[in-house]
Design an enzyme around this catalytic site. Sequence first.
Site, PDB file in Angstrom:
ATOM      1  N   ASP A 217       8.039  -1.940  -0.266  1.00 27.08           N
ATOM      2  CA  ASP A 217       7.500  -1.925  -1.626  1.00 27.08           C
ATOM      3  C   ASP A 217       7.132  -0.494  -1.994  1.00 27.08           C
ATOM      4  O   ASP A 217       6.882   0.347  -1.127  1.00 27.08           O
ATOM      5  CB  ASP A 217       6.308  -2.865  -1.767  1.00 27.08           C
ATOM      6  CG  ASP A 217       5.478  -2.969  -0.491  1.00 27.08           C
ATOM      7  OD1 ASP A 217       5.557  -2.067   0.357  1.00 27.08           O
ATOM      8  OD2 ASP A 217       4.734  -3.952  -0.356  1.00 27.08           O
TER       9      ASP A 217
ATOM     10  N   GLU B  43       2.682  -5.306  -6.224  1.00 23.77           N
ATOM     11  CA  GLU B  43       1.295  -5.603  -6.597  1.00 23.77           C
ATOM     12  C   GLU B  43       1.208  -6.360  -7.917  1.00 23.77           C
ATOM     13  O   GLU B  43       0.154  -6.833  -8.293  1.00 23.77           O
ATOM     14  CB  GLU B  43       0.484  -4.303  -6.691  1.00 23.77           C
ATOM     15  CG  GLU B  43       0.376  -3.520  -5.389  1.00 23.77           C
ATOM     16  CD  GLU B  43      -0.454  -4.248  -4.335  1.00 23.77           C
ATOM     17  OE1 GLU B  43      -1.098  -5.255  -4.668  1.00 23.77           O
ATOM     18  OE2 GLU B  43      -0.442  -3.801  -3.172  1.00 23.77           O
TER      19      GLU B  43
END
Length: 373
Positions: A67, A126
């Site tokens: 990520d 997120e």
Amino acid sequence: MNHLLQIRRELHQIPEKGFEEVKTQRYLLNYISKLPQEHLQIETWRTGVFVRVKGKVGDNTIGYRTDIDGLPIEEETELEFSSTHEGMMHACGHDLHMTIALGLLTHYSSNPVNDHLLFMFQPAEEGPGGAELMIQTEVFKRWKPDMIIALHIAPEYPVGTIATKPGLLFANTSELFIDLKGKGGHAAFPHQTNDMVVASCSLVTQLQSIVSRNVNPLDSAVITIGKITGGTVQNIIAERARLEGTIRTLSVESMSKVKARIEAMVKGIEIGYDCQATIDYGCMYHQVDNEEQVTSEFMKFVSTETDVNVIHCSEAMTGEDFGYMIKDIPGFMFWLGVNSPYGLHHAKLTPDENALDVAVSLLTKYINFKGTA
């Protein structure tokens, strides 16, 4: 300076919100462009990047996902390489995650294995969630891996520790936004209003009974209301209120049950307080359910390494959209110990950078093992 340290520190300075990782994508592409290109194929998607390392045989493809986004947190580490983006920080370790992926890619750009390798630099973990969208792309479908690996830093474990388990590792998660609209008015005439501060307080109290009285005690669930807003000034009864929170469960069934109870309670608030209510579940993440065979095989492999320690950990209520990637493809995620006194999403998170070499070394050995089997 170790080149991994330099990468991590440079990335640490430019955290960006999900799907706004413009500088991050530019950094990644610039770095990748300087690697040997003979075996590489590069595709971009929004602010993410796919990099395929063509294998010598190419019968299978091993996927590796990292990520790339940051968090809206003002950094308080006082590091020389602190975030240069006001109000943003890599407080979940994605700067380390990217660095490890680039370390692996650097090695395999010159040293391909038999299998193809697919590196996925995924935006918006997120929020609002990039994994589910990324696997729907034509690029992913064309280069679809036969197995996928990912890691997440763990501040509570010492450097040299790898922690994971077959089966459920991370929970199902869902955001929760509830908006209430009543009738505002003067504080001296409450009987002419429908007070949404009172309604929201009542609802918060009711929500706390869902887990204790609707979820099997042998199962687990969490409902957290982290933010309430309502009203304008002290002498005006609030016409509107907003609750913001999160739901976490260890089973898909419990998530459905919890949401059904929330909806029933909100309907009761509408009737009891003569107001209108809307519910938005925002970003929802599927549980990270490690495939039994490949995870057990990985743990067995790690147990033979003398410089790392593998731990069979318990499942956690944390959420990770990597769960979408291993929903239909065998794969696993593991915790990487980074020995920080401050935890994930903390403004003072300071991971031990020695974990970078540990992860790159271990994963290189494992990919060599899997990719030439």
